[in-house]
Design a protein around this motif. Structure first.
Motif: not given
Ligand code: C2E
Ligand code: CA
Ligand code: CA
Ligand code: CA
Length: 274
Positions: A8-19
């Motif tokens: 979940t945390w990794r998913f969150f980080e990927r989302e943050m990167d994209a933003e």
């Protein structure tokens, strides 16, 4: 459960990167937009319904993106504020708005939005002065719109800057009144000559709470000799309700949407014919 938490945390980080990447991309685009002349000012009238006339226009920034079409200021202003481009864009807006307004009939004012970020760097007063001098616009025809969040900044320096504008003859409006950390006490601590009641109250003016708030704001403003403008008026009913509360300065789609500078003569003619 632990593995799940990690993914979940990794998913969150990927989302943050994209933003973050999207913001960076917009920042680069925006910098180029200013240089390439893709920014433009649209104008929305404010109407004095008591006298049945348009008293001026608010400048609203538009970005005509070569591939994406019009990008909303609600999207690009926050990016410009974050990367500091707002200073150059704000100076451009002041100069352009004053320049265009100098060509209008002399009884029309122009209102320019200022970001609180523009107050954090010295030079804002110079930007305003330069715009006035270059355009030859009478300072009394310029109105500056600031939001409540500005009042949370170092208030001594903010008050000094605002007083400087007032001394020069420039008007100050408090925008979106009622949405932020408003306190009625701000109204006499800062040198406002107008406050704009946020559209969220006007939209719901039929509800008792909104109407009570609008009534209170109008009553106090009258005592302090501040003009109240109702924003976001979309219907005849909203217009009439504001009038019955004693507010006769308004803005909104009911009168006109923001329009390009070269259509304003037409906007005035259409209004006179109503
Ligand atoms: P704002 O200063 O509160 O401007 C009013 C917004 O409401 C404008 O949106 C306007 O088009 C919209 N509006 C006006 N009448 C109505 C109505 O009857 N109904 C509805 N639904 N909307 C109405 P816009 O042009 O998209 O601008 C959004 C915000 O972007 C502005 O809110 C302002 O905070 C910011 N902005 C725009 N131009 C500039 C600028 O040159 N400098 C800075 N710092 N901010 C700007
Ligand atoms: Ca505004
Ligand atoms: Ca507003
Ligand atoms: Ca707003």
């Amino acid at each position: 459960a632990k593995a799940e938490g990690r993914s979940t945390w990794r998913f969150f980080e990927r989302e943050m990167d994209a933003e973050l990447q999207a913001r960076r991309a917009m920042e680069i685009d925006l910098r180029a937009a200013l240089d390439r002349g893709e920014l433009e000012l649209f104008y929305q009238p404010f109407v004095d319904v008591a006298r049945q006339r348009m008293s001026g226009f608010e400048a609203l920034m538009r970005w005509r993106h070569p591939t994406k079409g019009f990008v909303s200021p609600a999207e690009f202003i926050p990016v410009a504020e974050e990367c500091g481009l707002i200073h150059a864009m704000g100076a451009w807006a002041l100069e352009t708005a004053c320049g265009q307004a100098a060509e209008w009939p002399e009884d029309l004012a122009v209102s320019v939005n200022l970001s609180p970020v523009q107050f954090k760097k010295p030079g804002l007063a110079d930007d305003v002065e330069r715009a006035l001098v270059a355009s030859g616009l009478a300072p009394q025809r310029l109105q500056l719109e600031v939001t409540e969040s500005l009042l949370l900044q170092d208030s001594a320096s903010v008050i000094a800057t605002l007083n400087g504008f007032r001394d020069r003859g420039v008007g100050i409006s408090m925008d979106d009144f009622g949405t932020g950390y408003s306190s009625l006490g701000y109204l006499n601590r800062f040198p406002f000559d107008k406050i704009k009641i946020d559209q969220s109250f006007v939209r719901t003016i039929e509800a008792n709470e909104s109407r009570a708030i609008i009534r209170a704001v109008i009553g106090l403003s009258r005592a302090l000799d501040i003009t109240v403008i109702g924003e976001g008026v979309e219907t005849r009913e909203q217009r009439d309700a504001l009038v019955s509360e004693g507010c006769t300065e308004m803005q909104g789609y009911y009168f006109s949407k923001p329009r390009p500078a070269n259509e304003l003569a037409q906007v005035l003619i259409e209004f006179e014919r109503r």
